[in-house]
Write an enzyme that holds these catalytic residues in place. Structure first.
Site, short mmCIF file in Angstrom:
data_model
loop_
_atom_site.label_atom_id
_atom_site.label_comp_id
_atom_site.label_asym_id
_atom_site.label_seq_id
_atom_site.Cartn_x
_atom_site.Cartn_y
_atom_site.Cartn_z
N CYS A 75 0.85 -1.18 0.00
CA CYS A 75 0.00 0.00 0.00
C CYS A 75 0.89 1.24 0.00
O CYS A 75 1.70 1.43 0.92
CB CYS A 75 -0.87 -0.04 1.26
N CYS A 187 -1.18 3.56 -6.52
CA CYS A 187 -2.06 2.96 -5.51
C CYS A 187 -2.32 1.54 -5.97
O CYS A 187 -2.65 1.31 -7.14
CB CYS A 187 -3.36 3.75 -5.41
N HIS A 189 -4.64 -0.52 -5.51
CA HIS A 189 -6.00 -0.83 -5.98
C HIS A 189 -6.14 -0.57 -7.49
O HIS A 189 -6.98 -1.16 -8.15
CB HIS A 189 -7.04 0.05 -5.26
N1 DGL Z 1 -4.10 0.59 -1.83
C1 DGL Z 1 -3.68 1.76 -1.21
C2 DGL Z 1 -2.45 2.40 -1.87
O1 DGL Z 1 -1.67 1.72 -2.51
C3 DGL Z 1 -4.60 2.76 -0.61
C4 DGL Z 1 -6.06 2.83 -0.88
C5 DGL Z 1 -6.84 3.52 0.22
O2 DGL Z 1 -7.14 2.85 1.18
O3 DGL Z 1 -7.13 4.73 0.12
O4 DGL Z 1 -2.22 3.57 -1.71
#
Ligand code: DGL
Length: 262
Positions: A75, A187, A189
């Site tokens: 993350c 990110c 996601h």
């Molecule tokens: N997956 C996360 C990232 O790489 C963050 C997403 C979130 O929870 O806002 O920053």
């Protein structure tokens, strides 16, 4: 337990880090993994830094109780908020963090036009702004906060093509697509949106993420401390345990589905 046989702990604010887990498993398939998605507390990107640090410490304490041999912060947001604190606290446990792969997008080229898609927290943190300063006199770097995409993954709406396309087109409304050289997925996601993005981007625009680099970095660290599983035809494939802070079982089912979709 011998270090070599211990699992690797991987965590994210939710399900985005599964894209990193996939890369780790592709590179080191003999290892055991514990994936912890913090979906109950997602998103991190719009939270205060202190709250994120607290969650990260709770997750790392849990990993320590499971005697993991390394932790991957899958993350970018949690890395920006907490990596230094976690490394200090859990020394000498190796902790691998992530940051937007801007270097990869900017290296060896000048006058690049680069969009960095990430969370608000990542884009506002000093860590990213220092990185950006390094490359911004030679490149045009555009920050693009995309919090809605995190919610789309967490709410299992990736297959809603109309919603996803509408959201992505909104982000790129004012961008000159023809002059865009690279998109950095800052990110974890957002890796799940690669296909959607490639459909609206010009063919020459590269889509870059840091997942492979993170997996290679972990492999190097494990090799250096002789904690990596050696490939051996007699050893079984590694095991993956999916855990989530949300008590609803559907998060585990969705985790497995996302893992298999890549
Ligand atoms: N997956 C996360 C990232 O790489 C963050 C997403 C979130 O929870 O806002 O920053």
């Amino acid at each position: 337990m011998e270090n070599i046989n211990k699992a690797i702990g991987v965590f994210d604010s939710g399900l985005g880090g599964i894209s990193v887990l996939k890369e780790l498993v592709s590179l080191m398939s003999d290892e055991d993994y514990i994936y912890y998605g913090d979906s109950f507390y997602a998103p991190y990107g719009t939270k205060k830094k202190e709250e994120i640090v607290k969650r990260c410490m709770e997750i790392c304490d849990y990993f320590v109780s499971r005697e993991v041999k390394a932790i991957v912060i899958a993350c970018n947001t949690a890395t920006s908020a907490a990596v230094n604190i976690l490394r200090d606290l859990y020394k000498p446990l190796p902790i691998i963090g992530m940051e937007p792969a801007l270097k990869l997008a900017a290296e060896n080229k000048e006058n690049n036009s680069i969009v960095v898609m990430a969370t608000n927290l990542t884009l506002n943190e000093e860590k990213f702004n220092n990185l950006m300063k390094k490359y911004s006199n030679l490149n045009n770097i555009i920050k693009m906060p995309c919090p809605e995409l995190v919610n789309i993954v967490e709410n299992d709406m990736l297959d809603d093509t109309e919603l996803v396309n509408r959201q992505i087109c909104e982000y790129f409304e004012d961008i000159d697509m023809k002059s865009l050289d690279s998109i950095v997925l800052g990110c974890t996601h957002f890796v799940f949106f690669k296909e959607y993005l490639s459909k609206i981007l010009d063919k020459k625009t590269n889509i870059i993420d840091g997942n492979n680099g993170t997996a290679r970095r972990l492999k190097e660290i494990l090799e250096n401390c002789e904690s990596i599983h050696k490939k051996d035809k007699d050893t079984k494939k590694g095991e993956i345990i999916f855990l989530n802070s949300h008590s609803d079982e559907k998060y585990i089912e969705l985790s497995k589905r996302l893992f298999n979709s890549l």
